[in-house]
Motif scaffolding. Structure first.
Motif, PDB file in Angstrom:
ATOM      1  N   ALA A  99      -5.741   5.366  -3.718  1.00 54.81           N
ATOM      2  CA  ALA A  99      -5.317   4.677  -4.944  1.00 54.81           C
ATOM      3  C   ALA A  99      -3.879   5.044  -5.298  1.00 54.81           C
ATOM      4  O   ALA A  99      -3.090   4.188  -5.717  1.00 54.81           O
ATOM      5  CB  ALA A  99      -6.260   5.036  -6.090  1.00 54.81           C
ATOM      6  N   ALA A 100      -3.526   6.307  -5.118  1.00 49.81           N
ATOM      7  CA  ALA A 100      -2.157   6.733  -5.407  1.00 49.81           C
ATOM      8  C   ALA A 100      -1.175   6.053  -4.461  1.00 49.81           C
ATOM      9  O   ALA A 100      -0.075   5.649  -4.867  1.00 49.81           O
ATOM     10  CB  ALA A 100      -2.055   8.254  -5.290  1.00 49.81           C
ATOM     11  N   ALA A 101      -1.557   5.925  -3.176  1.00 50.50           N
ATOM     12  CA  ALA A 101      -0.689   5.267  -2.208  1.00 50.50           C
ATOM     13  C   ALA A 101      -0.461   3.805  -2.575  1.00 50.50           C
ATOM     14  O   ALA A 101       0.650   3.277  -2.442  1.00 50.50           O
ATOM     15  CB  ALA A 101      -1.284   5.379  -0.806  1.00 50.50           C
ATOM     16  N   GLU A 102      -1.496   3.143  -3.061  1.00 54.83           N
ATOM     17  CA  GLU A 102      -1.354   1.739  -3.465  1.00 54.83           C
ATOM     18  C   GLU A 102      -0.451   1.607  -4.690  1.00 54.83           C
ATOM     19  O   GLU A 102       0.358   0.669  -4.786  1.00 54.83           O
ATOM     20  CB  GLU A 102      -2.731   1.142  -3.729  1.00 54.83           C
ATOM     21  CG  GLU A 102      -3.569   0.998  -2.456  1.00 54.83           C
ATOM     22  CD  GLU A 102      -5.016   0.618  -2.736  1.00 54.83           C
ATOM     23  OE1 GLU A 102      -5.367   0.442  -3.939  1.00 54.83           O
ATOM     24  OE2 GLU A 102      -5.804   0.507  -1.774  1.00 54.83           O
ATOM     25  N   ARG A 103      -0.565   2.534  -5.632  1.00 52.67           N
ATOM     26  CA  ARG A 103       0.320   2.505  -6.808  1.00 52.67           C
ATOM     27  C   ARG A 103       1.772   2.730  -6.402  1.00 52.67           C
ATOM     28  O   ARG A 103       2.684   2.058  -6.903  1.00 52.67           O
ATOM     29  CB  ARG A 103      -0.107   3.568  -7.822  1.00 52.67           C
ATOM     30  CG  ARG A 103      -1.396   3.271  -8.551  1.00 52.67           C
ATOM     31  CD  ARG A 103      -1.565   4.189  -9.758  1.00 52.67           C
ATOM     32  NE  ARG A 103      -1.576   5.600  -9.377  1.00 52.67           N
ATOM     33  CZ  ARG A 103      -2.680   6.272  -9.060  1.00 52.67           C
ATOM     34  NH1 ARG A 103      -3.856   5.656  -9.042  1.00 52.67           N
ATOM     35  NH2 ARG A 103      -2.616   7.566  -8.734  1.00 52.67           N
ATOM     36  N   GLU A 104       1.991   3.671  -5.475  1.00 56.61           N
ATOM     37  CA  GLU A 104       3.358   3.965  -5.035  1.00 56.61           C
ATOM     38  C   GLU A 104       3.955   2.768  -4.295  1.00 56.61           C
ATOM     39  O   GLU A 104       5.148   2.463  -4.450  1.00 56.61           O
ATOM     40  CB  GLU A 104       3.357   5.205  -4.148  1.00 56.61           C
ATOM     41  CG  GLU A 104       3.073   6.488  -4.924  1.00 56.61           C
ATOM     42  CD  GLU A 104       2.775   7.659  -4.013  1.00 56.61           C
ATOM     43  OE1 GLU A 104       2.689   7.452  -2.784  1.00 56.61           O
ATOM     44  OE2 GLU A 104       2.635   8.778  -4.527  1.00 56.61           O
ATOM     45  N   ARG A 105       3.146   2.084  -3.512  1.00 55.80           N
ATOM     46  CA  ARG A 105       3.641   0.895  -2.812  1.00 55.80           C
ATOM     47  C   ARG A 105       4.045  -0.177  -3.823  1.00 55.80           C
ATOM     48  O   ARG A 105       5.119  -0.787  -3.698  1.00 55.80           O
ATOM     49  CB  ARG A 105       2.564   0.359  -1.877  1.00 55.80           C
ATOM     50  CG  ARG A 105       3.014  -0.817  -1.010  1.00 55.80           C
ATOM     51  CD  ARG A 105       1.854  -1.319  -0.137  1.00 55.80           C
ATOM     52  NE  ARG A 105       2.288  -2.252   0.881  1.00 55.80           N
ATOM     53  CZ  ARG A 105       2.501  -3.544   0.677  1.00 55.80           C
ATOM     54  NH1 ARG A 105       2.313  -4.067  -0.542  1.00 55.80           N
ATOM     55  NH2 ARG A 105       2.905  -4.321   1.670  1.00 55.80           N
ATOM     56  N   ALA A 106       3.207  -0.393  -4.823  1.00 57.03           N
ATOM     57  CA  ALA A 106       3.538  -1.388  -5.854  1.00 57.03           C
ATOM     58  C   ALA A 106       4.801  -0.988  -6.612  1.00 57.03           C
ATOM     59  O   ALA A 106       5.636  -1.840  -6.948  1.00 57.03           O
ATOM     60  CB  ALA A 106       2.363  -1.542  -6.817  1.00 57.03           C
ATOM     61  N   GLU A 107       4.953   0.297  -6.870  1.00 54.71           N
ATOM     62  CA  GLU A 107       6.143   0.783  -7.566  1.00 54.71           C
ATOM     63  C   GLU A 107       7.395   0.515  -6.736  1.00 54.71           C
ATOM     64  O   GLU A 107       8.443   0.118  -7.272  1.00 54.71           O
ATOM     65  CB  GLU A 107       5.979   2.276  -7.850  1.00 54.71           C
ATOM     66  CG  GLU A 107       7.071   2.869  -8.710  1.00 54.71           C
ATOM     67  CD  GLU A 107       6.868   4.357  -8.963  1.00 54.71           C
ATOM     68  OE1 GLU A 107       7.591   4.901  -9.800  1.00 54.71           O
ATOM     69  OE2 GLU A 107       5.988   4.969  -8.305  1.00 54.71           O
ATOM     70  N   TRP A 108       7.277   0.722  -5.429  1.00 53.67           N
ATOM     71  CA  TRP A 108       8.425   0.473  -4.569  1.00 53.67           C
ATOM     72  C   TRP A 108       8.785  -1.012  -4.533  1.00 53.67           C
ATOM     73  O   TRP A 108       9.957  -1.381  -4.592  1.00 53.67           O
ATOM     74  CB  TRP A 108       8.141   0.995  -3.158  1.00 53.67           C
ATOM     75  CG  TRP A 108       8.760   2.330  -2.974  1.00 53.67           C
ATOM     76  CD1 TRP A 108       8.190   3.547  -3.146  1.00 53.67           C
ATOM     77  CD2 TRP A 108      10.121   2.573  -2.640  1.00 53.67           C
ATOM     78  NE1 TRP A 108       9.094   4.546  -2.939  1.00 53.67           N
ATOM     79  CE2 TRP A 108      10.293   3.984  -2.626  1.00 53.67           C
ATOM     80  CE3 TRP A 108      11.209   1.765  -2.349  1.00 53.67           C
ATOM     81  CZ2 TRP A 108      11.522   4.574  -2.332  1.00 53.67           C
ATOM     82  CZ3 TRP A 108      12.428   2.357  -2.056  1.00 53.67           C
ATOM     83  CH2 TRP A 108      12.572   3.740  -2.050  1.00 53.67           C
ATOM     84  N   LEU A 109       7.798  -1.861  -4.434  1.00 51.39           N
ATOM     85  CA  LEU A 109       8.083  -3.295  -4.422  1.00 51.39           C
ATOM     86  C   LEU A 109       8.759  -3.725  -5.718  1.00 51.39           C
ATOM     87  O   LEU A 109       9.697  -4.540  -5.712  1.00 51.39           O
ATOM     88  CB  LEU A 109       6.788  -4.079  -4.204  1.00 51.39           C
ATOM     89  CG  LEU A 109       6.138  -3.936  -2.817  1.00 51.39           C
ATOM     90  CD1 LEU A 109       4.833  -4.711  -2.761  1.00 51.39           C
ATOM     91  CD2 LEU A 109       7.086  -4.406  -1.732  1.00 51.39           C
ATOM     92  N   ALA A 110       8.305  -3.171  -6.837  1.00 53.12           N
ATOM     93  CA  ALA A 110       8.920  -3.512  -8.129  1.00 53.12           C
ATOM     94  C   ALA A 110      10.378  -3.071  -8.169  1.00 53.12           C
ATOM     95  O   ALA A 110      11.248  -3.801  -8.668  1.00 53.12           O
ATOM     96  CB  ALA A 110       8.132  -2.869  -9.265  1.00 53.12           C
ATOM     97  N   LEU A 111      10.671  -1.869  -7.645  1.00 55.93           N
ATOM     98  CA  LEU A 111      12.052  -1.390  -7.637  1.00 55.93           C
ATOM     99  C   LEU A 111      12.924  -2.271  -6.753  1.00 55.93           C
ATOM    100  O   LEU A 111      14.045  -2.649  -7.144  1.00 55.93           O
ATOM    101  CB  LEU A 111      12.093   0.057  -7.146  1.00 55.93           C
ATOM    102  CG  LEU A 111      13.498   0.644  -6.940  1.00 55.93           C
ATOM    103  CD1 LEU A 111      14.253   0.722  -8.261  1.00 55.93           C
ATOM    104  CD2 LEU A 111      13.421   2.020  -6.279  1.00 55.93           C
ATOM    105  N   LEU A 112      12.438  -2.593  -5.560  1.00 58.97           N
ATOM    106  CA  LEU A 112      13.232  -3.411  -4.645  1.00 58.97           C
ATOM    107  C   LEU A 112      13.515  -4.785  -5.244  1.00 58.97           C
ATOM    108  O   LEU A 112      14.618  -5.333  -5.069  1.00 58.97           O
ATOM    109  CB  LEU A 112      12.510  -3.546  -3.304  1.00 58.97           C
ATOM    110  CG  LEU A 112      12.327  -2.248  -2.508  1.00 58.97           C
ATOM    111  CD1 LEU A 112      11.436  -2.479  -1.296  1.00 58.97           C
ATOM    112  CD2 LEU A 112      13.678  -1.683  -2.066  1.00 58.97           C
ATOM    113  N   ARG A 113      12.564  -5.344  -5.965  1.00 59.71           N
ATOM    114  CA  ARG A 113      12.789  -6.646  -6.602  1.00 59.71           C
ATOM    115  C   ARG A 113      13.764  -6.522  -7.773  1.00 59.71           C
ATOM    116  O   ARG A 113      14.638  -7.374  -7.967  1.00 59.71           O
ATOM    117  CB  ARG A 113      11.461  -7.239  -7.059  1.00 59.71           C
ATOM    118  CG  ARG A 113      10.567  -7.685  -5.898  1.00 59.71           C
ATOM    119  CD  ARG A 113       9.355  -8.484  -6.357  1.00 59.71           C
ATOM    120  NE  ARG A 113       8.609  -8.982  -5.209  1.00 59.71           N
ATOM    121  CZ  ARG A 113       7.425  -8.528  -4.806  1.00 59.71           C
ATOM    122  NH1 ARG A 113       6.834  -7.544  -5.480  1.00 59.71           N
ATOM    123  NH2 ARG A 113       6.828  -9.034  -3.751  1.00 59.71           N
TER     124      ARG A 113
END
Length: 669
Positions: free
Chosen positions: A555-569
């Motif tokens: 679950a933490a890995a999925e949150r971190e991935r979403a956080e990264w996508l948000a930053l890149l966008r």
């Protein structure tokens, strides 16, 4: 609780009775652990009487100057109470009176004191050489294989990579995994961070067909050597197979070349003679010196001297192999300079050595051989880590004038334009684990960081080499501040570069990344870009029982991935609202890295090629193919791979492509 007298005794010897973990929570160390660590330093602390006697002795000792002191050359006289004479390395003597002269040059000195004692003085420049602003590659050399190499990447592959990436893409640097020497026997230690010696090079990295002895050999000998070549296994590197083939080839060439020996009896050859003697003894008695006949366990003993005479041919061979390594390492460094690299070749310095290897045998007087270095429990390793490396003894380093540390640095810097210090916090403290204990049953032992940094700055100055300190993980703030104060770079890794002062610790946008760092997406111990996006690091650790709660980690890995996508966008590096695929996300991550103001930017082929498996999985030995994963493409195909070219262009063009075009980077680069 640790009794007060034990706490005072431990503090006097640099042994921590409590520490703060990665969450800054105070952790108390068991008294039993403290006592066992003190015993490793030859301090008796088992009962109140022992402790009282030791404290009395310390009170008397504290009135004396330490056996090694460090100063920085400042262009002005500096007080040094009790000093009467200064002796330089070349024997020049100067009379001084309670102060050091204003024109003191960087160097090693012996200082005579009024009370008759001799003190080693390390006079270091204020800072190490400055790193130019540039970018480059970080390579696991063993993984970089060509059609010519023998199952493992070699120094000629590295030379070709340097010439190509500097000439084609204007890369300014290449950072290598440690090229320290493993032991000469089977099984070959795969981890470059558990070497037999940090003072000598890994002969598996030699290119046999580039040796001068190969070119001097007759056609029959060359044909015999060529027939030994090991074909590359695309799935996994077999170090034992490679070493068996290269050793046979090297022995054939050495014999054909007249059995040369670079050894003589000069003091300058002492370390090489010790290394070659260890190798010859290991071939006869096995690679673990602690299992040798007792008389041979003393490197300075008469039994070893006798064995050295008996084993002279084998000692000559192993010394010659190191001479070959020295020549090819020099060729790589010259290739970087001739190709116009802004920085050049950076070598990695491992934090320690194999407890049963050559350095632990030859330098037993300055190592705590029964202890093991590791790390306390943290997020990535909830059970802690045991690296199975014996630590320096801080008291013995000081008593011997830090000679062992100096010589080790000189060996690593001999053909380096820079050095990365693995776990640089080890200059301040190391996590010692008593024999037989688990990693969480240890504590920190502190070192004289002022002297350690001075030795590092002085030797880097002499080699004109930049210094990078790997200051990731549980690191005290003083470490990063001291690196900057010494003109050394720290490290910034994308997964950890966050705003520590903001609620929730959000990822930092690229413009806010630190400047005085070597910046990268990942490291050899962390998920690759593709591994992070696929949560491969969670799966790999869960399958091997390294996670207490795999579901929470996922679950933490999925949150971190979403956080990264948000930053890149938000940074315009991915188009808003798009369902970006993995190649697009990885390219955007590299765009983000290119947009940072960080002085040195390092990229990895593992990330660019979307390799999901990380080179090393901490907490494992044989449960995971650590250090055995080759790049999926050989060197010849990497040169034409469009992903390599596109990624290099992000850094060499000086402009950062956004999702919808190109913009100038922040800070006017």
């Amino acid at each position: 609780m640790v009794p007060e007298d034990l706490r005072r005794l431990a503090a006097a010897h640099g042994v921590a009775t409590c520490y703060r973990n990665e969450r800054r929570e105070l952790v108390q160390v068991d008294a039993d652990v403290v006592i066992r660590i003190l015993r490793l330093l030859e301090v008796e602390a088992g009962n109140e009487t022992d402790r009282r006697r030791e404290l009395v002795g310390l009170n008397e000792h504290d009135r004396a100057a330490p056996p090694t002191v460090a100063v920085r050359t400042a262009g002005r006289a500096q007080p040094m109470p009790g000093a009467i004479q200064l002796v330089s390395e070349d024997g020049e003597r100067r009379t001084v009176r309670d102060e050091l002269p204003a024109d003191l040059s960087p160097g090693w000195y012996e200082l005579a004191l009024r009370d008759g004692r001799q003190v080693t003085l390390v006079a270091a420049p204020p800072q190490a050489p400055a790193a130019p602003a540039t970018w480059g590659w970080m390579l696991q050399l063993y993984a970089l294989r060509s059609a010519r190499s023998w199952g493992v990447g070699d120094l000629s592959d590295l030379r070709d990579w340097v010439r190509w990436t500097a000439g084609e893409h204007a890369a300014g640097a290449v950072l290598l995994n440690p090229l320290h020497a493993p032991g000469p026997t089977h099984p070959v230690q795969a981890s470059p961070y558990t070497p037999s010696s940090r003072r000598f090079a890994n002969p598996l990295a030699l290119c046999v067909s580039d040796l001068a002895a190969y070119h001097r050999a007759d056609p029959d000998t060359r044909a015999e050597v060529d027939a030994l070549r090991v074909a590359a296994d695309p799935a996994r590197i077999d170090y034992d197979l490679v070493w068996a083939a290269k050793r046979a080839a090297l022995e054939s060439l050495w014999r054909a070349d007249g059995r040369p020996s670079p050894l003589d009896e000069s003091p300058a050859n002492t370390a090489l003679r010790d290394w070659a003697t260890y190798c010859a003894l290991a071939e006869r008695h096995g690679g673990s010196w602690s299992r040798w006949p007792a008389p041979l366990q003393d490197a300075a003993g008469t039994a070893v001297a006798a064995a050295r005479r008996e084993l002279a041919p084998r000692i000559a061979f192993h010394a010659w192999v190191q001479q070959c390594c020295d020549e090819q390492l020099g060729t790589v460094q010259r290739a970087a300079a001739d190709s116009g690299m802004a920085l050049g070749v950076l070598h990695d310095l491992a934090v320690g050595v194999d407890a049963d290897g050559a350095d632990a045998w030859a330098l037993a007087d300055v190592l705590a051989g029964a202890a093991s270095v590791g790390a306390p429990p943290d997020t990535f390793s909830p059970h802690g880590q045991d690296w199975r490396l014996p630590p320096w003894r801080p008291d013995r380093l000081a008593a011997t004038g830090y000679t062992a540390m100096r010589d080790m640095l000189r060996a690593v810097l001999a053909h380096a334009d820079g050095v990365r210090i693995d776990h640089v916090a080890g200059l301040w403290r190391l996590w010692w684990i008593p024999p037989g204990e688990s990693p969480d049953r240890g504590t920190y032992v502190h070192y004289d960081a002022d002297v350690m940094l001075a030795v590092l700055a002085l030797e880097a100055h002499r080699a004109d080499a930049v210094v990078i300190g790997e200051d990731l993980g549980t690191v005290e703030p003083e470490v990063t501040r001291a690196l900057a104060g010494n003109g050394m770079l720290g490290c910034a890794v994308s997964w950890f570069t966050r705003d520590e002062s903001a609620p929730g610790r959000p990822l930092l946008p690229p413009a806010q990344w630190p400047e005085r760092v070597a910046a990268s997406i990942s490291t050899h111990d962390l998920p690759t870009a593709a591994g992070f996006l696929r949560a491969e690091h969670v799966r790999a650790r869960a399958e091997r029982g390294l996670l207490d709660d795999a579901a929470a980690a996922q679950a933490a890995a999925e949150r971190e991935r979403a956080e990264w996508l948000a930053l890149l966008r938000s940074e315009g590096l991915l188009a808003p609202g798009s369902d970006a695929d993995e190649p697009e996300i990885i390219e955007a991550m590299h765009r983000l890295l290119a947009a940072t103001p960080s002085r040195l930017k390092l990229i990895s082929p593992y990330d660019v090629l979307a390799e999901p498996r990380q080179p090393n999985l901490p907490g494992t030995v044989d449960e995971y193919p650590n250090w055995r994963l080759p790049l999926r493409e050989p060197l010849e195909r990497l040169r034409t791979d469009p992903r390599i070219a596109r990624t290099a262009a992000l850094f060499s063009d000086g402009r950062v492509p956004r999702a919808g075009g190109i913009h100038d980077p922040p800070d006017g680069r």
